[in-house]
Write a protein that holds these residues in place. Sequence first.
Motif, PDB file in Angstrom:
ATOM      1  N   PRO A 171       0.827  -1.213   0.000  1.00  0.00           N
ATOM      2  CA  PRO A 171       0.000   0.000   0.000  1.00  0.00           C
ATOM      3  C   PRO A 171       0.854   1.252   0.000  1.00  0.00           C
ATOM      4  O   PRO A 171       2.050   1.225   0.317  1.00  0.00           O
ATOM      5  N   ALA A 172       0.218   2.362  -0.348  1.00  0.00           N
ATOM      6  CA  ALA A 172       0.902   3.649  -0.292  1.00  0.00           C
ATOM      7  C   ALA A 172       1.150   4.036   1.156  1.00  0.00           C
ATOM      8  O   ALA A 172       0.394   3.662   2.059  1.00  0.00           O
ATOM      9  N   THR A 222       7.447   2.807  -1.574  1.00  0.00           N
ATOM     10  CA  THR A 222       6.947   1.462  -1.331  1.00  0.00           C
ATOM     11  C   THR A 222       6.613   0.818  -2.672  1.00  0.00           C
ATOM     12  O   THR A 222       6.530   1.521  -3.688  1.00  0.00           O
ATOM     13  N   GLU A 233       4.305   0.242  -4.606  1.00  0.00           N
ATOM     14  CA  GLU A 233       2.928   0.607  -4.941  1.00  0.00           C
ATOM     15  C   GLU A 233       2.779   0.461  -6.464  1.00  0.00           C
ATOM     16  O   GLU A 233       3.145   1.346  -7.236  1.00  0.00           O
TER      17      GLU A 233
END
Length: 281
Positions: free
Chosen positions: A154-155, A168, A170
């Motif tokens: 996830p962000a 990350t 993402e």
Amino acid sequence: MSNWRFVISKRWFGYLAVAVVFAVVCVLLSNWQVSRLEEKRLENSRVLDNYEDDPVPLDDVLRSLDAWNDDQEWTPVLLTGTYLEEEQVLVRNRPRNGQPGFEVLTPLQLPDGRVFVVDRGWLPTGSAQDLPDVVPDPPAGDVTVTARLKPGEPALTGRGAAEGQIATVELSQFDERIDAPVYTAAYGLMASETPAPAEDRPLPAFKPELDEGSHLSYALQWIVFGLLGFAFLGYAIREEYRHLNAEDPAEQARAAARERKRVAKRSDADVEDDILDASVR
């Protein structure tokens, strides 16, 4: 029984309420540790079930670009395509053995145009502190890759990154930048690539350790802490009872009996220490 009436008071009911709340918190924390243990056991079972399997075509595992099932984690898949080197990015803040570094994410375009993101490995932070000293180029042209599936991340709110980096994994960021259909639910940790790159490739990911951690012992410790809260409450009640009833003959007799037991348990060395202390004074 009348000597215990002091316990029936707002003050002691308040202490009891504190002990109950403390015990409830300990039970909740113990349950949380048990749930962490179950999660770790599930992760271990996925490694055992999938990690050493023979690689299978990507389409046999991921039926669509956004398909994902947690049971697919670590499954080896086989892909053939061309690396989009111009879309390669670094994932920052990825320590390895205590050393800061980056993961190298390189999109691989399949023959039908779809794009699957491959984590080609890890690079240490270089002398510039915000970049590796060298980022090896991926092989040019057609390449065959074996990678193990991992879910996208996830962000992270409030976390930014420099140009050419992301905070990350993402995967939706690749979908926004690349003019082609991108797998947005899963990416792959590289196991091998053919042909080999001209330069040394980034360091491959470690095989996950099958370790349950200390969650079970922590869960038991929280239960013990909850019980100790009630034990301390009982001790406090007993001490106040003795204080309030110090003049009661029955309590005085019990106190004398406790003192006799304490003296009987003392060793000769304890008695000699008392004599020496008295002579010093």
